[in-house]
Scaffold this motif. Structure first.
Motif, PDB file in Angstrom:
ATOM      1  N   GLU A  19       6.526  14.922  13.107  1.00  9.65           N
ATOM      2  CA  GLU A  19       6.466  13.486  12.835  1.00  9.65           C
ATOM      3  C   GLU A  19       5.148  13.128  12.149  1.00  9.65           C
ATOM      4  O   GLU A  19       4.293  12.432  12.696  1.00  9.65           O
TER       5      GLU A  19
ATOM      6  N   VAL B   7       2.477  11.381   9.878  1.00  9.12           N
ATOM      7  CA  VAL B   7       2.206   9.994   9.519  1.00  9.12           C
ATOM      8  C   VAL B   7       1.482  10.021   8.177  1.00  9.12           C
ATOM      9  O   VAL B   7       0.388  10.589   8.060  1.00  9.12           O
TER      10      VAL B   7
ATOM     11  N   SER C  91      -0.325   8.951   4.575  1.00  4.90           N
ATOM     12  CA  SER C  91      -1.357   8.070   4.033  1.00  4.90           C
ATOM     13  C   SER C  91      -1.026   7.650   2.607  1.00  4.90           C
ATOM     14  O   SER C  91      -0.069   8.142   1.998  1.00  4.90           O
TER      15      SER C  91
ATOM     16  N   GLU D 127      11.194   3.987  16.575  1.00  9.03           N
ATOM     17  CA  GLU D 127      10.768   4.121  17.959  1.00  9.03           C
ATOM     18  C   GLU D 127      11.990   3.902  18.840  1.00  9.03           C
ATOM     19  O   GLU D 127      12.744   2.947  18.621  1.00  9.03           O
TER      20      GLU D 127
ATOM     21  N   GLN E  20       7.279   4.345   5.901  1.00 12.72           N
ATOM     22  CA  GLN E  20       6.032   5.051   5.670  1.00 12.72           C
ATOM     23  C   GLN E  20       5.585   4.819   4.222  1.00 12.72           C
ATOM     24  O   GLN E  20       6.351   4.319   3.385  1.00 12.72           O
TER      25      GLN E  20
ATOM     26  N   ARG F 273      -2.556   4.084   6.563  1.00  7.96           N
ATOM     27  CA  ARG F 273      -1.202   4.491   6.945  1.00  7.96           C
ATOM     28  C   ARG F 273      -0.451   3.319   7.556  1.00  7.96           C
ATOM     29  O   ARG F 273      -1.058   2.367   8.047  1.00  7.96           O
ATOM     30  N   ASN F 274       0.872   3.425   7.550  1.00  7.64           N
ATOM     31  CA  ASN F 274       1.728   2.512   8.309  1.00  7.64           C
ATOM     32  C   ASN F 274       2.093   3.176   9.631  1.00  7.64           C
ATOM     33  O   ASN F 274       2.512   4.338   9.642  1.00  7.64           O
ATOM     34  N   THR F 275       1.940   2.440  10.709  1.00 12.62           N
ATOM     35  CA  THR F 275       2.177   2.985  12.045  1.00 12.62           C
ATOM     36  C   THR F 275       3.000   1.994  12.858  1.00 12.62           C
ATOM     37  O   THR F 275       3.271   0.867  12.421  1.00 12.62           O
ATOM     38  N   LEU F 276       3.388   2.416  14.063  1.00 11.65           N
ATOM     39  CA  LEU F 276       4.097   1.525  14.977  1.00 11.65           C
ATOM     40  C   LEU F 276       3.281   0.265  15.235  1.00 11.65           C
ATOM     41  O   LEU F 276       3.827  -0.842  15.288  1.00 11.65           O
ATOM     42  N   GLU F 277       1.964   0.405  15.358  1.00 15.16           N
ATOM     43  CA  GLU F 277       1.099  -0.737  15.624  1.00 15.16           C
ATOM     44  C   GLU F 277       0.866  -1.587  14.385  1.00 15.16           C
ATOM     45  O   GLU F 277       0.741  -2.805  14.474  1.00 15.16           O
ATOM     46  N   GLU F 278       0.806  -0.955  13.217  1.00 12.31           N
ATOM     47  CA  GLU F 278       0.593  -1.667  11.943  1.00 12.31           C
ATOM     48  C   GLU F 278       1.635  -1.188  10.928  1.00 12.31           C
ATOM     49  O   GLU F 278       1.314  -0.441  10.011  1.00 12.31           O
ATOM     50  N   PRO F 279       2.893  -1.612  11.073  1.00 16.44           N
ATOM     51  CA  PRO F 279       3.961  -1.082  10.216  1.00 16.44           C
ATOM     52  C   PRO F 279       3.880  -1.525   8.765  1.00 16.44           C
ATOM     53  O   PRO F 279       4.526  -0.918   7.906  1.00 16.44           O
TER      54      PRO F 279
END
Length: 504
Positions: A321, A323, A325, A364, A372, A464-470
């Motif tokens: 998985e 993540v 950039s 999630e 992404q 990056r795009n994340t669960l916290e900052e999609p």
């Protein structure tokens, strides 16, 4: 600010842009299928348990043909396990990824998902632990309308019409020592030829992909292709290429130039295939199916994620998985440019993979899905690239790389649809030390104007795009203007851009 000059001429096409160039890849690996495309208890699940939010993103991505069910997974796969009543399907150990396969999703369910996604099915057959007979059984089950035991079994299992699978892969990465059933080029070439001949006897309309080397760095590369094609040249349509890239030890410049390796890889395989054809006196051309490509930080998997233990076989573990950039996405965009630059011989390509596993789409369990950074170059290129690919003449600065020496700081390709007049230009700036001012001669297109102008860049190349900052990273716009037959564009460092032109 440095400058570069590019020239576009629609009179000199590379080749037609085939929709299969924008294919994908779904493997039973990690959370790709289970908790990815399929999560029955999710608030967004439809009546079949497929996540609607994921389907929407797959449609937005613009994926054409999707290769399934692997990958390494296919070399131990028994296709019969995934058909018939779910409650009767066996649970199997997947040796490729050291996991348990529940077989809740099989051929029928995945075909239903593809119908909803608007994509076509590309099937891989198991030539690792199985052979000719099993491949013929799967083809009969899939493509014969009726009147036989296997076709009737498909009908009884709920699919009255054939799946009509057009493209078939003859195994997967059979030169890889990690592969179940790994064998020599001579042995693989023989079974691939036998399987292909049998499949064509059953359905002459299908297209077949034979395994090339697992990568250009394999010790078998080149000689493998030659030997395999000597066995299969008359039997197949395409030979596969697989390539993954990552940043190594902070060598950003070589990473940014990864598409140089892709170019050389494609050209070497084409040269080898054409050599075999020339020796045989054949006018036939073997095309390339670049059916695995992506950014993949393989060292992370080998160092952290590998599952071991004879008593440890999890269902849908979190594997691969990565993540991504902005830097990864810019390299990703340049790989798409390479595929377009070889549109004359790359007939098909499959981004590996689609959801959660080295993927442009993340989910999630019970929660959201998001894009992404790599999602954006694929979706925009898939939508804008039409007609013929055009090679651009690029005159400009170079950057020094440890791996490839001096390489152009600007990489580019264009597409042009003669019927509609639509033109798209795809650009990458590999430079890290400042912006580059581009002057693109488009005078041969006549009176055109900028219709769209997209830019992927961030002052932090590791954003990056994340669960916290999609939505930390989203495409912006780039200043692009036409003046006297010249398209002027300024690209910041480490950037990917796409510009669409329309008749004024």
């Amino acid at each position: 600010m440095t400058t570069a000059r590019l020239t576009l001429d629609a009179r000199f096409p590379i080749g037609a842009v085939r929709r299969r160039l924008f294919g994908g890849f779904v493997e039973h690996l990690g959370r790709h299928v289970y908790d990815g495309i399929y999560e029955p208890g999710h608030p967004q699940a439809d009546e079949q348990g497929f996540r609607r939010d994921v389907l929407e993103l797959v449609r937005e991505l613009g994926v054409s043909t999707i290769r399934y069910p692997g990958g390494n997974f296919v070399s131990g796969f028994r296709w019969e396990d995934g058909v018939g009543p779910r409650e009767q399907r066996p649970r199997r150990l997947d040796l490729a990824w050291h996991s348990t396969e529940t077989n809740e999703i099989g051929l029928h369910e995945f075909a239903d998902w593809l119908d909803k996604a608007g994509s076509d099915l590309m099937l891989a057959v198991n030539l690792g632990t199985r052979g000719v007979l099993e491949a013929l059984d799967l083809l009969e089950y899939s493509n014969v309308p009726g009147g036989t035991t296997l076709s009737q079994q498909r009908i009884d299992n709920g699919r009255a019409e054939p799946f009509g699978v057009q493209v078939w892969c003859l195994g997967n990465e059979m030169d890889g020592p990690w592969q179940l059933g790994h064998r020599s080029a001579d042995d693989y070439g023989k079974i691939a030829s036998q399987t292909a001949k049998g499949m064509r006897q059953l359905d002459p309309s299908i297209e077949l992909v034979v395994c090339g080397s697992s990568g250009a760095s394999m010790p078998t590369f080149g000689e493998w292709e030659r030997v395999v094609l000597e066995h299969t040249y008359d039997d197949v349509d395409m030979i596969s290429c697989h390539a993954y890239y990552q940043e190594h030890d902070g060598d950003i410049d070589s990473f940014l130039a990864s598409s140089i390796d892709t170019d050389r890889f494609i050209e070497a395989v084409v040269a080898t295939a054409d050599h075999v054809g020339a020796v045989r006196g054949s006018a036939k051309k073997i095309d390339i199916s670049f059916d695995e490509w992506n950014i993949w930080y393989q060292t992370r998997f080998h160092d952290v994620d590998q599952i071991t233990g004879v008593d440890n076989w999890p269902v849908a573990p979190r594997l691969l998985e990565d993540v991504y950039s902005v830097l990864d996405a810019v390299v990703f965009g340049s790989l798409m440019i390479s595929l377009l630059k070889h549109a004359d011989r790359v007939a098909s390509a499959s981004l590996a993979q689609l959801v959660n596993v080295i993927a442009p789409i993340m989910t999630e369990p019970g929660g959201p899905s998001w894009r992404q950074t790599t999602f954006f170059p694929f979706a925009i290129t898939s939508r804008l690239a039409q007609g013929d690919a055009l090679r651009l003449r690029v005159e400009g600065p170079t950057i020094e790389t440890e791996k490839f020496g001096a390489v152009p700081a600007v990489d580019a390709v264009a597409t042009h649809d003669a019927e509609t007049g639509a033109t798209a230009i795809f650009l990458v700036h590999r430079g890290r030390d400042g912006a580059v001012d581009l002057a693109i001669d488009i005078s041969g297109l006549g009176d055109v104007e900028v219709a769209e102008a997209h830019l992927l860049h961030d002052d932090d190349p590791y954003a990056r795009n994340t669960l916290e900052e999609p939505e930390r990273v989203t495409p912006g716009t780039v200043d692009a203007r036409v003046d006297g037959g010249i398209l002027h564009v300024t690209l910041p460092p480490i950037a990917w851009a796409a510009i669409s032109l329309a008749r004024a």
